[in-house]
Design a protein around this motif. Structure first.
Motif, PDB file in Angstrom:
ATOM      1  N   ILE A 167     -34.741 -94.125  30.939  1.00 43.96           N
ATOM      2  CA  ILE A 167     -34.934 -95.342  30.146  1.00 43.96           C
ATOM      3  C   ILE A 167     -36.439 -95.445  29.903  1.00 43.96           C
ATOM      4  CG2 ILE A 167     -34.721 -97.857  30.070  1.00 43.96           C
ATOM      5  CD1 ILE A 167     -32.033 -96.395  29.961  1.00 43.96           C
ATOM      6  N   VAL A 168     -36.822 -95.615  28.656  1.00 48.95           N
ATOM      7  CA  VAL A 168     -38.222 -95.591  28.259  1.00 48.95           C
ATOM      8  C   VAL A 168     -38.604 -96.943  27.670  1.00 48.95           C
ATOM      9  CG1 VAL A 168     -39.873 -94.462  26.713  1.00 48.95           C
ATOM     10  CG2 VAL A 168     -38.030 -93.127  27.753  1.00 48.95           C
ATOM     11  N   VAL A 169     -39.759 -97.469  28.082  1.00 49.07           N
ATOM     12  CA  VAL A 169     -40.293 -98.694  27.492  1.00 49.07           C
ATOM     13  C   VAL A 169     -41.411 -98.283  26.539  1.00 49.07           C
ATOM     14  CG1 VAL A 169     -41.440-100.903  27.919  1.00 49.07           C
ATOM     15  CG2 VAL A 169     -39.730-100.045  29.546  1.00 49.07           C
ATOM     16  N   ALA A 170     -41.251 -98.640  25.262  1.00 49.09           N
ATOM     17  CA  ALA A 170     -42.249 -98.309  24.239  1.00 49.09           C
ATOM     18  C   ALA A 170     -42.870 -99.587  23.696  1.00 49.09           C
ATOM     19  CB  ALA A 170     -41.602 -97.527  23.102  1.00 49.09           C
ATOM     20  N   ASN A 171     -44.157 -99.526  23.427  1.00 47.73           N
ATOM     21  CA  ASN A 171     -44.873-100.642  22.821  1.00 47.73           C
ATOM     22  C   ASN A 171     -45.204-100.250  21.385  1.00 47.73           C
ATOM     23  OD1 ASN A 171     -46.722-102.562  21.940  1.00 47.73           O
ATOM     24  ND2 ASN A 171     -47.583-102.830  23.983  1.00 47.73           N
ATOM     25  N   PHE A 172     -44.559-100.905  20.422  1.00 54.85           N
ATOM     26  CA  PHE A 172     -44.741-100.576  19.017  1.00 54.85           C
ATOM     27  C   PHE A 172     -45.988-101.222  18.422  1.00 54.85           C
ATOM     28  CE2 PHE A 172     -40.341 -99.616  19.816  1.00 54.85           C
ATOM     29  CZ  PHE A 172     -40.162 -98.427  19.140  1.00 54.85           C
ATOM     30  N   ASP A 173     -46.716-102.029  19.221  1.00 51.57           N
ATOM     31  CA  ASP A 173     -47.974-102.614  18.748  1.00 51.57           C
ATOM     32  C   ASP A 173     -49.151-101.671  18.974  1.00 51.57           C
ATOM     33  OD1 ASP A 173     -46.726-104.973  17.946  1.00 51.57           O
ATOM     34  OD2 ASP A 173     -46.995-105.904  19.912  1.00 51.57           O
ATOM     35  N   LEU A 174     -49.007-100.712  19.888  1.00 56.69           N
ATOM     36  CA  LEU A 174     -50.087 -99.777  20.208  1.00 56.69           C
ATOM     37  C   LEU A 174     -49.810 -98.451  19.525  1.00 56.69           C
ATOM     38  CD1 LEU A 174     -50.452-100.565  24.020  1.00 56.69           C
ATOM     39  CD2 LEU A 174     -51.819-101.461  22.120  1.00 56.69           C
ATOM     40  N   ARG A 175     -50.579 -98.131  18.495  1.00 59.54           N
ATOM     41  CA  ARG A 175     -50.335 -96.938  17.683  1.00 59.54           C
ATOM     42  C   ARG A 175     -51.548 -96.025  17.579  1.00 59.54           C
ATOM     43  NH1 ARG A 175     -46.335 -98.640  13.159  1.00 59.54           N
ATOM     44  NH2 ARG A 175     -45.301-100.343  14.213  1.00 59.54           N
ATOM     45  N   ARG A 176     -52.609 -96.328  18.286  1.00 53.60           N
ATOM     46  CA  ARG A 176     -53.822 -95.509  18.196  1.00 53.60           C
ATOM     47  C   ARG A 176     -53.893 -94.570  19.387  1.00 53.60           C
ATOM     48  NH1 ARG A 176     -58.952 -98.596  16.243  1.00 53.60           N
ATOM     49  NH2 ARG A 176     -58.948 -96.975  14.689  1.00 53.60           N
ATOM     50  N   VAL A 177     -54.163 -93.319  19.119  1.00 51.95           N
ATOM     51  CA  VAL A 177     -54.310 -92.323  20.177  1.00 51.95           C
ATOM     52  C   VAL A 177     -55.647 -92.559  20.863  1.00 51.95           C
ATOM     53  CG1 VAL A 177     -54.419 -89.869  20.700  1.00 51.95           C
ATOM     54  CG2 VAL A 177     -52.896 -90.689  18.891  1.00 51.95           C
ATOM     55  N   SER A 178     -55.623 -92.679  22.192  1.00 52.54           N
ATOM     56  CA  SER A 178     -56.842 -92.998  22.935  1.00 52.54           C
ATOM     57  C   SER A 178     -57.488 -91.744  23.521  1.00 52.54           C
ATOM     58  CB  SER A 178     -56.517 -93.974  24.065  1.00 52.54           C
ATOM     59  OG  SER A 178     -55.731 -93.325  25.048  1.00 52.54           O
ATOM     60  N   THR A 179     -58.740 -91.887  23.943  1.00 50.00           N
ATOM     61  CA  THR A 179     -59.440 -90.766  24.550  1.00 50.00           C
ATOM     62  C   THR A 179     -58.827 -90.399  25.896  1.00 50.00           C
ATOM     63  OG1 THR A 179     -61.062 -92.299  25.465  1.00 50.00           O
ATOM     64  CG2 THR A 179     -61.649 -91.184  23.418  1.00 50.00           C
ATOM     65  N   GLY A 180     -58.249 -91.357  26.585  1.00 52.32           N
ATOM     66  CA  GLY A 180     -57.606 -91.071  27.872  1.00 52.32           C
ATOM     67  C   GLY A 180     -56.265 -90.392  27.707  1.00 52.32           C
ATOM     68  N   GLY A 181     -55.719 -90.427  26.502  1.00 55.58           N
ATOM     69  CA  GLY A 181     -54.455 -89.770  26.228  1.00 55.58           C
ATOM     70  C   GLY A 181     -53.261 -90.551  26.737  1.00 55.58           C
TER      71      GLY A 181
END
Length: 126
Positions: A47-61
């Motif tokens: 079961i996966v929880v996804a946040n559709f408000d966060l769409r930018r790839v970060s430096t931390g990955g």
């Protein structure tokens, strides 16, 4: 109708609405792992929880929910591990360490539609 079936219908409507209706998905949603299986990170029964408000790839990955860009032969949703680097974005293509660098996720044919926040795994996997 049971809770699993209700959640499946809500989830499919949530992630399916992104392109088909021109709407932008927002907020958090639970997905079943089969919707975004990825190497050993996400298995079909997770079961996966996804946040559709966060769409930018970060430096931390991290793990990102992606779908193929419009115009591809087959609309496909998946998960990919990505990390921002000085010359673009590194993407693990298969979930087993096949990293490639692209100018952006779009250059690899992917649109980031959310961030994977949590993965719940059945105990019988261990």
């Amino acid at each position: 109708m049971n809770i699993i079936e209700t959640r499946r219908q809500m989830t499919m409507a949530h992630i399916g609405s992104h392109h088909s209706e021109g709407a932008t998905s927002a907020g958090r949603a639970t997905l079943e792992g089969w919707q975004c299986t990825y190497g050993d990170a996400i298995k079909p029964r997770d079961i996966v929880v996804a946040n559709f408000d966060l769409r930018r790839v970060s430096t931390g990955g991290g793990l990102y929910l992606v779908q193929q860009l419009p115009g591809c032969d087959d609309e496909f949703r998946a998960c990919r591990r990505m990390m921002r680097v000085p010359d673009g974005v590194m993407i693990d293509q298969d979930g087993h360490g096949d990293w490639s660098t692209f100018d952006s996720p779009e250059a690899a044919g992917w649109e980031v539609v959310g961030t994977i926040e949590t993965i719940y795994r059945p105990t019988d996997y261990y």
